[in-house]
Design a protein around this motif. Structure first.
Motif, PDB file in Angstrom:
ATOM      1  N   UNK A  18       0.754  -1.185   0.121  1.00 47.40           N
ATOM      2  CA  UNK A  18      -0.175  -0.013   0.041  1.00 47.40           C
ATOM      3  C   UNK A  18       0.972   1.254   0.038  1.00 47.40           C
ATOM      4  N   UNK A  20       3.860   1.396  -1.286  1.00 47.38           N
ATOM      5  CA  UNK A  20       4.401   1.380  -2.683  1.00 47.38           C
ATOM      6  C   UNK A  20       3.271   2.143  -3.676  1.00 47.38           C
ATOM      7  N   UNK A  21       2.164   1.930  -3.355  1.00 49.81           N
ATOM      8  CA  UNK A  21       1.049   2.508  -4.340  1.00 49.81           C
ATOM      9  C   UNK A  21       0.974   4.027  -3.972  1.00 49.81           C
ATOM     10  N   UNK A  22       1.198   4.231  -2.611  1.00 54.05           N
ATOM     11  CA  UNK A  22       1.131   6.008  -2.309  1.00 54.05           C
ATOM     12  C   UNK A  22       2.434   6.400  -3.030  1.00 54.05           C
ATOM     13  N   UNK A  23       3.452   5.655  -2.987  1.00 52.52           N
ATOM     14  CA  UNK A  23       4.861   6.307  -3.418  1.00 52.52           C
ATOM     15  C   UNK A  23       4.499   6.614  -4.903  1.00 52.52           C
ATOM     16  N   UNK A  24       3.866   5.677  -5.667  1.00 52.58           N
ATOM     17  CA  UNK A  24       3.754   5.481  -7.130  1.00 52.58           C
ATOM     18  C   UNK A  24       2.925   6.707  -7.508  1.00 52.58           C
ATOM     19  N   UNK A  25       1.862   6.843  -6.682  1.00 50.16           N
ATOM     20  CA  UNK A  25       0.685   7.880  -6.885  1.00 50.16           C
ATOM     21  C   UNK A  25       1.351   9.327  -6.884  1.00 50.16           C
TER      22      UNK A  25
END
Lengths: 417, 345
Positions: A18, A20-25
């Motif tokens: 999760x 990582x998802x925030x980082x990608x966003x």
């Protein structure tokens, strides 16, 4: 490890995913929206292309945006997808797509009466069709019995033929259908001197194609991909832009090849032009477009087979003859073409009521006007420089008024080279 | 501990033999999990997707590039749907290779095959909803295949496409089937499938009198194992969705335009490979339906595996079914690889 601990570890893994998802966003391109008034559809090209200069004062970005001319996916923030549907790749003025990019009644494929038929004229012009060279080579090597143009680099038709010298249609030239090996070689080696052709390799004489061949100044620029200086359209076209085609080298009819010049011309009089040609001063101090008109450069909508059929400016156009002054007219309307041309390239302050020169075909020479002392002032379109010149009348010129071709003027006025 | 709602979805205890990962592969459970993820992300996508030819591609771009975490929702939807196909096929292979399709599970096996067909229809309609250049060939070819069916072809085409060629009418139909029709059918068949698992005595193992191992696990233990599987599966899916974007191309502007990549979705590449061989009806419709029919007939025509041999891989009494299924699997994988590897750039 117990099941509970496994679950705890897996929960940590999920938490990590999760994060990582925030980082990608957070790494996503910051969307920059633009809603041009002409399309009223939001586009996000500026998210990546904020550093591009505005292409010209006549195409303000708030009005046109990017997509109207370039195509592309206006919402996509992925470069490959966004660019996948661009018209003409980096150059939307390529003639294969120009109608979709630059056309439209209000833009550049409107009526001749409103002088909005640029695309129709440019794509039928001899600079685009190359019909003259093709006809002449085919005639020379016996493939046709006269110089009437039959072929162009691509098939083109003209529904309203005006001039008696023009033809209604050109077929697509395909040198592989020709029996003469010379014409075949011509097809292989010599078809890169027209507006749709990609320039030859090497950057000395590099240009773009389509409208941008002339209207995007490339002379002296590196036109490698990514060059933002190329995002420019101009009607102030320097002679060096014309020279990217017109003084680029020599063709050899014996070998049917083109030999590109390798030098970097510096001195315009001595380095640029054919050694045997004669020139008067204005021909190497002014820019080509200071004398040659829009219809000469871009055609008049008819399909011709020779440069001579469309090129008509002579010394007399500006200087008159021993008997006559050059033609003039007075601007009476805000809709006058001269005012529009002066607006696009404001080297001269023109207004309704001003008197300017006019060619024998009625085209405005909007950058030249008579002065009260009988001389004329010319504002160079590319440099803005002001020149003063005199008419032939009352100058003591002894040339026969019936023989006023420029070649006659050259007899006395050509400069020593 | 008082059992929660989720515990109550499970029997109080089950034989430990039924809950071995090496036996079940966890494929059925994974399929349920992926179905839930697909359904949830699909519901979120519905807030943005506009099912018209002009807006479909643009609305997906809007979701992907401009909506916060929209890209993640779309990638999760796409990848869980693809993995669902794989998990379902693994589940089917497990059932055949362990002989679990025999009486009394014959009917549930049929329900499972029905779910697989629905799933492929789900994938194909979802693929079509993209309405972009990447799917144009498949839309035109797939719908034209329907036309090749003798007698019924044209009416079926009219029913699916609703016009001369794929257009607004078909997109609306695909959308309605994708979000409503197929969802309803999957819910019905899926719940029935789960109900029949319990009705048929759980996962196939030998009857108690033929077992050596009589150990049982509680529903608490079972739910914990499921939670662990879901956490690991969810994290893996999430990481995949974060770093591998779902494909997206420029919206279709002209359905019959020249060019474009002629490529079927990956789960129909094997059919595309066969289409090059001749008759569209024979290779594109009859053979795939024939394979489905063979799978349907396996528990009804072939001798069912002996009950004592259940609960293990490749019981000798199910040899015929195993050989047929291996042959079909190799055929489909071979055709898929032939198409995917040989003709890729």
């Amino acid at each position: 490890m117990t099941l509970r601990r496994w679950i705890f570890a897996a929960s940590l893994l999920l938490l990590l995913a999760l994060l990582a998802a925030g980082w990608q966003e957070s790494r996503r391109v910051q969307a920059v929206a633009l809603t041009p008034t002409l399309t009223s559809e939001v586009e996000y090209c500026l998210s990546c292309h904020a550093d591009l200069p505005e292409i010209s004062p006549s195409h303000p970005i708030e009005t046109f945006g990017c997509v109207l001319c370039h195509g592309g996916e206006r919402l996509a923030l992925d470069a490959d997808l966004a660019h996948s549907t661009m018209r003409g790749g980096r150059n939307p003025s390529e003639f294969s797509v120009v109608e979709a990019s630059c056309g439209g009644e209000q833009c550049h494929s409107g009526s001749p009466e409103l002088n909005r038929d640029h695309i129709q004229r440019a794509t039928t012009s001899i600079q685009s069709t190359y019909a003259g060279a093709i006809a002449s080579i085919r005639y020379t090597f016996g493939a046709q019995s006269d110089l009437t143009p039959r072929y162009g680099v691509s098939a083109v038709q003209d529904k309203t033929v005006i001039s008696s010298k023009a033809v209604p249609e050109l077929l697509a030239f395909d040198s592989t259908n020709e029996s003469s090996p010379w014409i075949q070689k011509f097809g292989e080696n010599c078809l890169d001197c027209h507006l749709s052709a990609q320039p030859r390799e090497g950057d000395t004489y590099a240009r773009l194609s389509g409208c941008a061949a002339c209207h995007t100044p490339t002379a002296g620029l590196d036109i490698a991909p990514g060059e933002t200086q190329l995002h420019r359209l101009s009607t102030a076209i320097n002679y060096s832009q014309c020279n990217t085609c017109h003084n680029r080298g020599n063709y050899d009819l014996r070998s049917m090849t083109f030999t590109e010049r390798t030098d970097q011309p510096a001195d315009r009089l001595h380095d640029y032009y054919q050694p045997i040609a004669q020139f008067v001063r204005c021909e190497w101090t002014l820019d080509c477009i200071d004398c040659h008109t829009r219809s000469e450069a871009m055609g008049d909508g008819d399909l011709y087979g020779s440069k001579k059929d469309i090129q008509y400016t002579q010394c007399r156009t500006c200087h008159g003859t021993p008997d006559e002054l050059p033609l003039t007219y007075t601007i009476t309307s805000l809709e006058d073409l001269a005012l529009r041309q002066a607006f696009l390239n404001p080297v001269i302050d023109l207004k309704v009521g001003d008197t300017i020169l006019m060619t024998e075909k009625g085209e405005p020479l909007w950058n030249i006007r008579p002065l009260e002392d009988g001389t004329y002032e010319l504002f160079a379109k590319a440099s803005g420089q002001r020149f003063i010149f005199r008419p032939v009348m009352s100058s003591g010129c002894l040339q026969n008024p019936e023989e006023q071709a420029s070649s006659a003027c050259h007899q006395c006025h050509a400069v020593e080279r | 501990m008082r059992p929660s709602f989720f515990h109550h979805l499970h029997p109080p205890t089950i034989p430990a033999l039924q809950a071995r990962l090496r036996y079940t592969l966890g494929a059925g459970g994974l399929a349920i999990f992926l179905t839930l993820v697909t359904g949830l992300t699909g519901a979120l996508e519905m807030f943005f997707y506009v099912p018209t030819p002009e807006q479909a591609g643009l609305s997906i771009q809007q979701l992907t590039f401009l909506v916060p975490f929209g890209w993640l929702v779309r990638n999760l939807h796409y990848w869980s749907a693809q993995l669902l196909v794989i998990a379902s096929i693994l589940h089917l292979l497990r059932v055949v290779f362990t002989g679990a399709y025999g009486r009394p599970r014959r009917f549930n096996y049929l329900l499972g095959l029905g779910l697989l067909v629905l799933l492929l229809l789900f994938d194909f309609t979802g693929y079509g909803l993209r309405w972009d250049e990447g799917v144009r060939w498949a839309l035109v070819t797939g719908t034209n295949l329907v036309r090749s069916v003798p007698l019924l072809g044209e009416p079926l085409y009219a029913l699916i496409v609703g016009g001369e060629q794929p257009g607004a009418a078909m997109l609306t139909r695909f959308y309605a089937w994708h979000i409503f029709g197929l969802t309803l059918l999957v819910l019905i068949l899926g719940i029935w499938h789960l109900f029949r698992i319990r009705r048929d005595g759980g996962i196939a193992v030998p009857p108690p009198e033929l077992r050596n191992n009589h150990e049982r696990i509680t529903r608490f233990e079972l739910v914990r194992r499921e939670v662990l599987a879901m956490l690991i599966g969810g994290a893996a899916l999430l990481l995949f969705a974060i770093f591998v974007p779902a494909p997206l191309a420029a919206p279709i502007t002209e359905m019959n335009a020249a060019g474009g990549e002629p490529r079927a979705p990956w789960f129909f590449l094997w059919v595309q490979q066969m289409l090059a061989w001749g008759s569209p009806f024979f290779f594109g419709v009859a053979i795939p339906l024939g394979i489905l029919l063979i799978l349907v007939l396996i528990p009804y025509i072939l001798p069912n595996p002996k009950r004592a041999e259940l609960g293990r891989w490749f019981p000798p009494s199910g040899r015929a079914a195993q050989i047929i299924t291996v042959a079909l699997t190799l055929l489909i994988i071979g055709l898929t690889l032939a198409k995917a590897l040989v003709e890729s750039p």
